[in-house]
Design a protein around this motif. Structure first.
Motif, PDB file in Angstrom:
ATOM      1  N   TYR A  35       0.841  -1.189   0.000  1.00  0.00           N
ATOM      2  CA  TYR A  35       0.000   0.000   0.000  1.00  0.00           C
ATOM      3  C   TYR A  35       0.881   1.245   0.000  1.00  0.00           C
ATOM      4  CZ  TYR A  35      -4.151  -2.699   1.455  1.00  0.00           C
ATOM      5  OH  TYR A  35      -5.204  -3.571   1.529  1.00  0.00           O
ATOM      6  N   SER A  42      -5.956   8.281   2.450  1.00  0.00           N
ATOM      7  CA  SER A  42      -6.222   6.892   2.817  1.00  0.00           C
ATOM      8  C   SER A  42      -5.147   5.984   2.228  1.00  0.00           C
ATOM      9  CB  SER A  42      -7.594   6.470   2.297  1.00  0.00           C
ATOM     10  OG  SER A  42      -7.619   6.525   0.888  1.00  0.00           O
ATOM     11  N   LEU A  43      -5.179   4.745   2.665  1.00  0.00           N
ATOM     12  CA  LEU A  43      -4.261   3.764   2.107  1.00  0.00           C
ATOM     13  C   LEU A  43      -4.744   3.375   0.709  1.00  0.00           C
ATOM     14  CD1 LEU A  43      -4.100   3.327   5.325  1.00  0.00           C
ATOM     15  CD2 LEU A  43      -3.089   1.141   4.728  1.00  0.00           C
TER      16      LEU A  43
ATOM     17  N   TYR B  32     -18.400  -6.746   4.392  1.00  0.00           N
ATOM     18  CA  TYR B  32     -17.995  -6.493   5.773  1.00  0.00           C
ATOM     19  C   TYR B  32     -17.318  -5.132   5.861  1.00  0.00           C
ATOM     20  CZ  TYR B  32     -13.533  -8.234   3.955  1.00  0.00           C
ATOM     21  OH  TYR B  32     -12.398  -8.436   3.194  1.00  0.00           O
ATOM     22  N   GLN B  34     -14.595  -2.837   8.484  1.00  0.00           N
ATOM     23  CA  GLN B  34     -13.616  -2.949   9.561  1.00  0.00           C
ATOM     24  C   GLN B  34     -13.221  -1.570  10.064  1.00  0.00           C
ATOM     25  OE1 GLN B  34     -10.300  -4.809   7.666  1.00  0.00           O
ATOM     26  NE2 GLN B  34     -11.332  -6.735   7.324  1.00  0.00           N
ATOM     27  N   TYR B  36      -9.794   0.222  11.930  1.00  0.00           N
ATOM     28  CA  TYR B  36      -8.386   0.087  12.288  1.00  0.00           C
ATOM     29  C   TYR B  36      -7.964   1.321  13.069  1.00  0.00           C
ATOM     30  CZ  TYR B  36      -7.786  -3.680   8.807  1.00  0.00           C
ATOM     31  OH  TYR B  36      -7.871  -4.845   8.095  1.00  0.00           O
ATOM     32  N   PHE B  46      -5.709  -3.665  13.323  1.00  0.00           N
ATOM     33  CA  PHE B  46      -7.107  -4.079  13.249  1.00  0.00           C
ATOM     34  C   PHE B  46      -7.771  -4.021  14.620  1.00  0.00           C
ATOM     35  CE2 PHE B  46     -10.799  -6.370  12.043  1.00  0.00           C
ATOM     36  CZ  PHE B  46     -11.041  -7.319  13.028  1.00  0.00           C
ATOM     37  N   LEU B  49     -14.304  -6.098  13.179  1.00  0.00           N
ATOM     38  CA  LEU B  49     -14.931  -6.392  11.899  1.00  0.00           C
ATOM     39  C   LEU B  49     -16.401  -6.645  12.123  1.00  0.00           C
ATOM     40  CD1 LEU B  49     -13.705  -8.703   9.062  1.00  0.00           C
ATOM     41  CD2 LEU B  49     -15.952  -9.092  10.066  1.00  0.00           C
ATOM     42  N   ARG B  51     -19.974  -7.753   9.858  1.00  0.00           N
ATOM     43  CA  ARG B  51     -20.442  -8.231   8.568  1.00  0.00           C
ATOM     44  C   ARG B  51     -21.780  -7.592   8.203  1.00  0.00           C
ATOM     45  NH1 ARG B  51     -17.602 -12.546  10.743  1.00  0.00           N
ATOM     46  NH2 ARG B  51     -15.893 -13.204   9.386  1.00  0.00           N
ATOM     47  N   LEU B  89      -9.318   4.415  11.085  1.00  0.00           N
ATOM     48  CA  LEU B  89      -9.650   4.193   9.684  1.00  0.00           C
ATOM     49  C   LEU B  89     -10.779   3.191   9.561  1.00  0.00           C
ATOM     50  CD1 LEU B  89      -5.992   3.519   8.444  1.00  0.00           C
ATOM     51  CD2 LEU B  89      -7.174   5.692   8.329  1.00  0.00           C
ATOM     52  N   ILE B 101      -9.440  -4.425  -0.154  1.00  0.00           N
ATOM     53  CA  ILE B 101     -10.074  -3.726   0.950  1.00  0.00           C
ATOM     54  C   ILE B 101      -9.870  -2.243   0.703  1.00  0.00           C
ATOM     55  CG2 ILE B 101     -10.032  -3.332   3.418  1.00  0.00           C
ATOM     56  CD1 ILE B 101      -9.120  -6.211   3.758  1.00  0.00           C
ATOM     57  N   PHE B 103      -9.963   1.624   1.986  1.00  0.00           N
ATOM     58  CA  PHE B 103      -9.822   2.364   3.238  1.00  0.00           C
ATOM     59  C   PHE B 103     -10.320   3.791   3.101  1.00  0.00           C
ATOM     60  CE2 PHE B 103      -7.349  -0.340   6.052  1.00  0.00           C
ATOM     61  CZ  PHE B 103      -6.900  -1.325   5.192  1.00  0.00           C
ATOM     62  N   GLY B 104     -10.913   4.292   4.179  1.00  0.00           N
ATOM     63  CA  GLY B 104     -11.201   5.707   4.278  1.00  0.00           C
ATOM     64  C   GLY B 104      -9.933   6.452   4.683  1.00  0.00           C
TER      65      GLY B 104
END
Lengths: 115, 113
Positions: A35, A42-43, B32, B34, B36, B46, B49, B51, B89, B101, B103-104
């Motif tokens: 990443y 963000s990542l 799902y 998550q 972090y 992490f 999580l 769902r 995140l 995945i 990420f924000g």
């Protein structure tokens, strides 16, 4: 969970040069991920590295710029080639948990500054 | 295109209060979601999580809700402590594309004594 280490932790490089980042995991994993995290952003996934096959790159990232090696199930490298200041970022490797890969475990990151 | 928004770049909370962080998403149907935690100079860690068929998940002082109709997740830290100060995140994933995945950009939470 997995314990991941990265080298170097940080570096300052001159434009036009290349830097290879190493990622070591304490257990065997099928997929490793690279990443990029730019300041305040963000990542962003660069690529997925599977052992024994070519890495799969995300849109906007190409192998010539970010060549990846995956020689075994515990190690991977990412090279940032022909660097420019825009490549200044944090580079993170991660691995997924078990078979679902739902949760990711991240290394501490490599902070790169390109002058 | 897919988009994740976290309510604010920074949130300041008095110690002992409940911190609530928001994650909204568009153009995506995650299987799902998550959360972090990321401390300065470190990789994300992490936390939880949840769902798509779950409404709420708890872990110690943490609680996460997931509303697929509103396309929103709320992340609560009760009895907040200065040690909770970090960037949080949210991330979305699908089983059909386990590697991707999304990420924000995160919310930087500061808990003041």
């Amino acid at each position: 969970s997995a314990v991941i280490s990265q080298k170097p932790s940080r570096d300052i490089c001159q434009r036009g040069t290349s830097l290879t980042i190493q990622c070591q995991v304490d257990s065997q994993v099928t997929m490793m991920f690279w990443y990029r995290q730019q300041p305040g952003q963000s990542l962003t996934l660069i690529a997925t590295a599977n052992q024994g096959s070519e890495a799969t790159y995300e849109s906007g990232f190409v192998i010539d710029k970010f060549p990846i090696s995956r020689p075994n199930l515990t190690f991977s490298t990412l090279t940032v080639s022909n660097m420019s200041p825009e490549d200044s970022s944090i580079y993170l490797c991660s691995v997924g948990d078990g078979t679902t890969q739902e949760t990711q475990y991240f290394g501490p990151g490599t902070r790169l500054l390109v002058l | 295109s897919q988009k994740i928004e976290q309510n604010s770049e920074a949130l300041n909370i008095q110690e002992g209060k409940t911190a609530t962080l928001t994650c909204n998403y568009t153009n995506y149907s995650p299987a799902y979601l998550q959360w972090y935690r990321q401390d300065p100079g470190r990789g994300p860690v992490f936390l939880l999580l949840i769902r798509e068929n779950e409404k709420e998940k708890r872990k110690e002082r943490l609680k996460v809700t997931f509303d697929t109709t509103l396309k929103q997740s709320l992340f609560h830290i009760t009895a907040s402590q200065p040690a909770d100060s970090a960037t949080y995140l949210c991330a979305l994933g699908q089983y059909s594309s386990a590697s991707k995945i999304i990420f924000g950009s995160g919310t930087r939470l500061s808990i003041r004594p």
